[in-house]
Design a protein around this motif. Structure first.
Motif, PDB file in Angstrom:
ATOM      1  N   TYR A   1       0.744  -1.048   0.003  1.00 38.15           N
ATOM      2  CA  TYR A   1      -0.028   0.093   0.025  1.00 38.15           C
ATOM      3  C   TYR A   1       0.672   1.286   0.017  1.00 38.15           C
ATOM      4  CZ  TYR A   1      -3.273   3.566   1.502  1.00 38.15           C
ATOM      5  OH  TYR A   1      -4.100   4.864   1.613  1.00 38.15           O
ATOM      6  N   THR A   2       0.462   2.075  -1.004  1.00 36.73           N
ATOM      7  CA  THR A   2       1.106   3.464  -0.791  1.00 36.73           C
ATOM      8  C   THR A   2      -0.244   4.482  -1.253  1.00 36.73           C
ATOM      9  OG1 THR A   2       1.437   3.136  -3.343  1.00 36.73           O
ATOM     10  CG2 THR A   2       3.395   2.773  -1.822  1.00 36.73           C
ATOM     11  N   LYS A   3       0.029   5.519  -0.437  1.00 39.96           N
ATOM     12  CA  LYS A   3      -1.048   6.682  -0.510  1.00 39.96           C
ATOM     13  C   LYS A   3      -1.167   6.900  -1.901  1.00 39.96           C
ATOM     14  CE  LYS A   3      -0.405   8.275   4.022  1.00 39.96           C
ATOM     15  NZ  LYS A   3      -0.131   9.596   4.940  1.00 39.96           N
ATOM     16  N   PRO A   4      -2.349   6.775  -2.631  1.00 36.99           N
ATOM     17  CA  PRO A   4      -2.725   7.208  -3.905  1.00 36.99           C
ATOM     18  C   PRO A   4      -3.089   8.733  -4.236  1.00 36.99           C
ATOM     19  CG  PRO A   4      -4.728   6.119  -2.973  1.00 36.99           C
ATOM     20  CD  PRO A   4      -3.692   6.200  -1.787  1.00 36.99           C
ATOM     21  N   GLY A   5      -3.030   9.311  -2.993  1.00 35.42           N
ATOM     22  CA  GLY A   5      -3.465  10.708  -3.272  1.00 35.42           C
ATOM     23  C   GLY A   5      -4.903  11.185  -2.838  1.00 35.42           C
ATOM     24  N   LEU A   6      -5.729  10.136  -2.361  1.00 39.59           N
ATOM     25  CA  LEU A   6      -7.087  10.174  -1.806  1.00 39.59           C
ATOM     26  C   LEU A   6      -6.995  10.588  -0.131  1.00 39.59           C
ATOM     27  CD1 LEU A   6      -9.927   9.888  -2.665  1.00 39.59           C
ATOM     28  CD2 LEU A   6      -9.726   7.704  -1.664  1.00 39.59           C
ATOM     29  N   SER A   7      -7.618  11.594   0.230  1.00 41.13           N
ATOM     30  CA  SER A   7      -7.744  12.052   1.490  1.00 41.13           C
ATOM     31  C   SER A   7      -9.292  12.411   1.925  1.00 41.13           C
ATOM     32  CB  SER A   7      -7.003  13.313   1.755  1.00 41.13           C
ATOM     33  OG  SER A   7      -7.387  14.427   0.877  1.00 41.13           O
ATOM     34  N   MET A   8      -9.489  12.726   3.071  1.00 43.06           N
ATOM     35  CA  MET A   8     -10.883  12.983   3.393  1.00 43.06           C
ATOM     36  C   MET A   8     -10.762  14.425   4.619  1.00 43.06           C
ATOM     37  SD  MET A   8     -14.029  10.997   5.706  1.00 43.06           S
ATOM     38  CE  MET A   8     -14.231  10.175   4.589  1.00 43.06           C
ATOM     39  N   ARG A   9     -11.613  15.299   4.389  1.00 37.32           N
ATOM     40  CA  ARG A   9     -11.775  16.592   5.280  1.00 37.32           C
ATOM     41  C   ARG A   9     -12.932  16.682   5.979  1.00 37.32           C
ATOM     42  NH1 ARG A   9     -13.034  21.622   3.087  1.00 37.32           N
ATOM     43  NH2 ARG A   9     -13.587  21.684   0.947  1.00 37.32           N
ATOM     44  N   LEU A  10     -13.259  17.308   6.962  1.00 35.84           N
ATOM     45  CA  LEU A  10     -14.294  17.652   7.513  1.00 35.84           C
ATOM     46  C   LEU A  10     -14.793  19.029   7.230  1.00 35.84           C
ATOM     47  CD1 LEU A  10     -16.514  17.428   9.761  1.00 35.84           C
ATOM     48  CD2 LEU A  10     -14.758  18.506  11.310  1.00 35.84           C
ATOM     49  N   LEU A  11     -16.001  18.989   6.465  1.00 38.44           N
ATOM     50  CA  LEU A  11     -16.566  20.417   5.944  1.00 38.44           C
ATOM     51  C   LEU A  11     -17.112  21.195   7.010  1.00 38.44           C
ATOM     52  CD1 LEU A  11     -18.105  18.925   2.607  1.00 38.44           C
ATOM     53  CD2 LEU A  11     -15.983  19.922   3.104  1.00 38.44           C
ATOM     54  N   GLU A  12     -17.970  20.639   7.736  1.00 41.53           N
ATOM     55  CA  GLU A  12     -18.867  21.184   9.035  1.00 41.53           C
ATOM     56  C   GLU A  12     -19.478  20.394   9.797  1.00 41.53           C
ATOM     57  OE1 GLU A  12     -22.014  23.331   7.407  1.00 41.53           O
ATOM     58  OE2 GLU A  12     -23.395  21.640   6.549  1.00 41.53           O
ATOM     59  N   SER A  13     -19.617  20.824  11.253  1.00 40.08           N
ATOM     60  CA  SER A  13     -20.155  19.951  12.176  1.00 40.08           C
ATOM     61  C   SER A  13     -21.092  21.017  12.999  1.00 40.08           C
ATOM     62  CB  SER A  13     -19.130  19.473  13.217  1.00 40.08           C
ATOM     63  OG  SER A  13     -19.325  18.923  14.265  1.00 40.08           O
TER      64      SER A  13
ATOM     65  N   PHE B   1     -18.570  15.281   5.888  1.00 41.22           N
ATOM     66  CA  PHE B   1     -17.133  15.078   5.332  1.00 41.22           C
ATOM     67  C   PHE B   1     -17.229  14.941   3.712  1.00 41.22           C
ATOM     68  CE2 PHE B   1     -17.473  13.385   9.446  1.00 41.22           C
ATOM     69  CZ  PHE B   1     -16.307  13.543  10.085  1.00 41.22           C
ATOM     70  N   ALA B   2     -16.079  14.802   3.016  1.00 40.33           N
ATOM     71  CA  ALA B   2     -15.949  14.860   1.836  1.00 40.33           C
ATOM     72  C   ALA B   2     -14.668  14.236   1.476  1.00 40.33           C
ATOM     73  CB  ALA B   2     -15.981  16.391   1.202  1.00 40.33           C
ATOM     74  N   PHE B   3     -14.457  13.441   0.488  1.00 38.69           N
ATOM     75  CA  PHE B   3     -13.170  12.690  -0.012  1.00 38.69           C
ATOM     76  C   PHE B   3     -12.563  13.748  -1.087  1.00 38.69           C
ATOM     77  CE2 PHE B   3     -14.894   8.655   1.264  1.00 38.69           C
ATOM     78  CZ  PHE B   3     -13.897   8.298   1.556  1.00 38.69           C
ATOM     79  N   GLU B   4     -11.471  14.174  -0.961  1.00 44.93           N
ATOM     80  CA  GLU B   4     -10.551  14.942  -1.834  1.00 44.93           C
ATOM     81  C   GLU B   4      -9.441  14.179  -2.557  1.00 44.93           C
ATOM     82  OE1 GLU B   4      -8.944  18.177   0.539  1.00 44.93           O
ATOM     83  OE2 GLU B   4     -10.869  19.325   0.443  1.00 44.93           O
ATOM     84  N   HIS B   5      -9.224  14.680  -4.227  1.00 44.35           N
ATOM     85  CA  HIS B   5      -8.375  13.911  -4.712  1.00 44.35           C
ATOM     86  C   HIS B   5      -7.255  14.957  -5.036  1.00 44.35           C
ATOM     87  CE1 HIS B   5     -11.713  11.656  -7.027  1.00 44.35           C
ATOM     88  NE2 HIS B   5     -11.530  11.331  -5.673  1.00 44.35           N
ATOM     89  N   SER B   6      -6.078  14.398  -4.757  1.00 45.06           N
ATOM     90  CA  SER B   6      -4.834  15.279  -4.962  1.00 45.06           C
ATOM     91  C   SER B   6      -4.640  15.368  -6.657  1.00 45.06           C
ATOM     92  CB  SER B   6      -3.415  14.614  -4.375  1.00 45.06           C
ATOM     93  OG  SER B   6      -3.359  13.341  -5.148  1.00 45.06           O
ATOM     94  N   GLU B   7      -3.591  16.355  -6.986  1.00 48.24           N
ATOM     95  CA  GLU B   7      -3.471  16.324  -8.590  1.00 48.24           C
ATOM     96  C   GLU B   7      -3.021  15.116  -9.041  1.00 48.24           C
ATOM     97  OE1 GLU B   7      -0.595  19.658  -8.962  1.00 48.24           O
ATOM     98  OE2 GLU B   7      -1.823  21.303  -8.135  1.00 48.24           O
ATOM     99  N   GLU B   8      -2.179  14.497  -8.351  1.00 45.75           N
ATOM    100  CA  GLU B   8      -1.695  13.243  -9.312  1.00 45.75           C
ATOM    101  C   GLU B   8      -3.113  12.239  -9.341  1.00 45.75           C
ATOM    102  OE1 GLU B   8       1.451   9.331  -8.198  1.00 45.75           O
ATOM    103  OE2 GLU B   8       1.190  11.257  -6.758  1.00 45.75           O
ATOM    104  N   TYR B   9      -3.678  12.071  -8.215  1.00 47.89           N
ATOM    105  CA  TYR B   9      -5.078  11.455  -8.292  1.00 47.89           C
ATOM    106  C   TYR B   9      -5.844  11.695  -9.483  1.00 47.89           C
ATOM    107  CZ  TYR B   9      -8.378   7.865  -6.315  1.00 47.89           C
ATOM    108  OH  TYR B   9      -9.531   7.048  -6.410  1.00 47.89           O
ATOM    109  N   GLN B  10      -6.025  13.203  -9.651  1.00 53.07           N
ATOM    110  CA  GLN B  10      -6.898  13.757 -10.619  1.00 53.07           C
ATOM    111  C   GLN B  10      -6.475  13.241 -12.136  1.00 53.07           C
ATOM    112  OE1 GLN B  10      -7.235  17.880 -10.040  1.00 53.07           O
ATOM    113  NE2 GLN B  10      -8.340  17.539  -8.281  1.00 53.07           N
ATOM    114  N   GLN B  11      -4.960  13.335 -12.219  1.00 50.53           N
ATOM    115  CA  GLN B  11      -4.399  12.817 -13.316  1.00 50.53           C
ATOM    116  C   GLN B  11      -4.896  11.103 -13.691  1.00 50.53           C
ATOM    117  OE1 GLN B  11      -0.269  13.588 -13.506  1.00 50.53           O
ATOM    118  NE2 GLN B  11      -0.498  16.195 -13.412  1.00 50.53           N
ATOM    119  N   THR B  12      -4.831  10.446 -12.657  1.00 47.99           N
ATOM    120  CA  THR B  12      -5.054   9.235 -12.897  1.00 47.99           C
ATOM    121  C   THR B  12      -6.496   9.057 -13.132  1.00 47.99           C
ATOM    122  OG1 THR B  12      -3.502   8.571 -11.153  1.00 47.99           O
ATOM    123  CG2 THR B  12      -4.946   6.961 -11.722  1.00 47.99           C
ATOM    124  N   GLN B  13      -7.318   9.696 -12.544  1.00 48.30           N
ATOM    125  CA  GLN B  13      -8.779   9.709 -12.787  1.00 48.30           C
ATOM    126  C   GLN B  13      -9.235  10.181 -14.433  1.00 48.30           C
ATOM    127  OE1 GLN B  13     -10.933   8.700 -10.614  1.00 48.30           O
ATOM    128  NE2 GLN B  13     -12.795   9.179 -11.365  1.00 48.30           N
TER     129      GLN B  13
END
Length: 632
Positions: free
Chosen positions: A230-242, A249-261
């Protein structure tokens, strides 16, 4: 007693003050340890001179020894016999000390055999310590229970004072939420162990071989040694509001992950599965590629590989969870309109489907509750059309009844054919259990009969197709009656045939709207086998005759239900169509309206929300922006 045992006893008492000159004395016979004979020790640790062969004056330290500590402490040589020797020596020396006490009092050699006050105070303290230790052992269970109760009370006071709660599981004392998910039921091995035993389930997994090290422990899947590192593919999650106890919450894609997408979308448009395989060689934990290749393997009937790819996708997304994101609390939200979040919904649904086919309905029910808890108001995958089926298969009758009672007021679950028929079936099956009191059994039977009659009034077109699925021929009275008879059967068959051609025309549309035909076909194609039991069929027959008597008597509920059917089921919402596409039930898919160019039916994005579909038609990038339109 040997000197070796005596030295061990003395070694345990180092650092204690010796007794005074009025110490007790007794005779030791050391014939067996002549080879260890030497100068004898005095009270200060030195050996006194002039001690005769009659006896040795020693301090009576046996009262100061904690016998429990000696029993718990390991032996010098790690042998159990040494511990027994020490205990035996201690008991023997106590008896000798008592005999020496009597002889000295008789002969008058020792004037006063009383223990000095310092020694008595010390021995009294040690006895008190022994009593405290025994009391601690006896009250350990009670103190732990009281501690848990105190912690629960403190948590309740904090929540009442603040008025808000952080994301996470509810307190132990609070009643569990209806969508509360239990961690242990997310593991299919827990259910398989209950069916077949732990030896049959874990036999192939022993001995454990830890060939690879994975970054964290996960609940949804168990990482396998055959997976790529396992290596981090560039996928993460952040808290939008509580807000108001709910966290978004929402998943987020890094630039590298977007290119793979983007590469993945190009591979999907090429209609060549090998392109996705090549992409996974460079990005082994790209979620959409794993899900798409899983569908390709499933179409080729490679179920094992398809399930393994879905588990890999879930593992990749679980490793990206936010620290505050909880799978079990039922208070964490994921907006389906965000394209980054849809992959998680689809991965959970596919895993749930594999678990149901594998024979794990209890685990599949937990996954169904998890998907519904991510967005219960919108319910983008319409899990309410499936939850009752899994609850009945898992024999969770109480849970299904509780959900119906709590959500009927604001969700109108009785207007769905699946809940209208599944809830009375749950009451009836609950009344068949022998471990309940007679009063509860009779109450459940009455409630079941009342609800099934209401369901037959509201959805009369369900009865004849259900009997046809179960290979049961109705009696003459039911088959000839206009309410359930040939007219209802013709209406249902016309609805199925017209749905397959893409629409309904003529009088059929007035008798059973197309949206209702889709719901009925979905329920019957999925849950008809639950009604095949002879006891269930006899109970259904009794209530069918009761309904026919009410219809002949001119019950006003008949006309009221018919008018409600015409108003409520004019058009099915989009989430129901999405659920039908994912269910792959032939009867329900045949009743779907024809797909439009702006509504692509692809497995990685089944029936996008309306605003996103409009972006596709207007040339917007696939999944590039978040659609703000509400999902109908």
């Amino acid at each position: 007693m040997s000197r070796r045992a005596l030295r061990r006893l003395r070694g345990e008492q180092r650092g204690q003050e010796p007794l005074g000159p009025g110490a007790l004395q007794f005779v030791l016979h050391d014939d067996d340890d002549v080879e260890e004979e030497g100068p004898k020790r005095g009270p200060g640790g030195r050996r006194p001179r002039g001690a005769g062969e009659e006896g040795v004056r020693v301090n009576n330290r046996f009262e100061l020894i904690n016998i429990e500590d000696l029993e718990e402490a390991p032996g010098v040589n790690g042998d159990r016999t040494d511990c027994l020797l020490v205990d035996a020596a201690a008991s023997g020396d106590k008896r000798r000390a008592q005999s020496g006490r009597s002889e000295s009092s008789k002969d008058g050699d020792v004037a006063d055999a009383a223990v000095p006050p310092e020694q008595s105070n010390t021995s009294g303290k040690l006895r008190k310590k022994k009593r405290k230790q025994k009391n601690k052992k006896n009250t350990a269970g009670e103190s732990s229970e009281n501690g848990l109760e105190d912690i629960d009370r403190i948590l309740e006071r904090i929540e009442d004072a603040s008025g808000c709660s952080h994301p996470g599981p509810p307190p132990l004392s609070a009643k569990k939420h209806v969508l509360y998910v239990e961690h242990r039921h997310l593991n299919p091995d827990t259910e398989l162990k209950r069916y077949f035993g732990a030896r049959a389930v874990l036999g192939e997994q022993r001995p454990r071989q830890r060939q690879r090290v994975y970054p964290k422990c996960t609940w949804l899947t168990t990482p396998k040694s055959a997976w790529p590192r396992y290596t981090k593919p560039g996928l993460s999650m952040r808290l939008l509001e509580s807000r108001k106890g709910r966290s978004t919450f929402a998943f987020e894609h890094s630039e590298e992950y977007q290119q793979t997408q983007h590469k993945f979308l190009a591979a999907v448009e090429s209609l060549e599965p090998n392109n996705i395989v090549v992409l996974l060689q460079t990005s082994p934990y790209h979620v959409d590629s794993l899900l798409q290749l899983s569908d390709a393997c499933r179409f080729q009937e490679d179920q094992e590989m398809a399930r393994d790819l879905v588990e890999r996708a879930l593992y990749s997304m679980e490793c990206a969870f936010h620290p505050l994101f909880s799978l079990t609390s039922g208070t964490c939200r994921l907006d389906y309109r965000r394209p980054e979040n849809r992959s998680f919904y689809l991965a959970l649904y596919k895993q749930m489907s594999f678990l149901e086919k594998r024979g794990c309905p209890r685990t599949a029910l937990e996954y169904c509750k998890l998907i519904l808890s991510l967005e219960p108001d919108e319910d983008p995958l319409c899990m309410l059309l499936l939850l009752d089926h899994l609850a009945l298969r898992a024999r969770s009758y109480e849970y299904l009844i509780r959900l119906f009672q709590e959500w009927e007021a604001h969700r109108n679950l009785s207007q769905l054919p699946n809940f209208a028929f599944s809830v009375p079936l749950a009451y009836f099956l609950l009344s068949q259990q022998a471990d309940l009191p007679d009063q509860e059994l009779s109450s459940a039977r009455e409630k079941a009969s009342l609800l099934i009659q209401q369901a037959l009034f509201m959805f009369p077109g369900v009865l004849m197709p259900l009997l046809e699925y179960c290979s049961v021929r109705p009696d003459a009275a039911v088959a000839a009656h206009r309410f359930f008879g040939p007219d209802a059967e013709i209406r249902h068959r016309r609805a199925r045939g017209a749905g397959a051609r893409g629409g309904l025309t003529g009088p059929t549309a007035h008798s059973q709207p197309p949206a209702l035909s889709q719901l009925v076909s979905l329920y019957l194609g999925r849950s008809h086998f639950l009604w095949k039991e002879p006891a269930t069929m006899s109970w259904l027959e009794e209530n069918v005759h009761e309904v026919l008597q009410a219809v002949d008597a001119g019950d006003p509920a008949v006309e009221a239900c018919e008018s409600r059917r015409k108003v409520l089921y004019q058009r099915a919402p989009r989430n129901i169509h999405r659920h039908v596409v994912l269910s792959e039930i032939k009867e329900a898919v045949a009743a779907l309206p024809p797909a439009q160019p702006c509504q692509p039916r692809k497995h990685h994005r089944p029936l996008l929300p309306l605003l996103v579909a409009e972006l596709h038609r207007g040339g917007g990038a696939a999944g590039g922006r978040r659609g703000r339109g509400s999902t109908p």
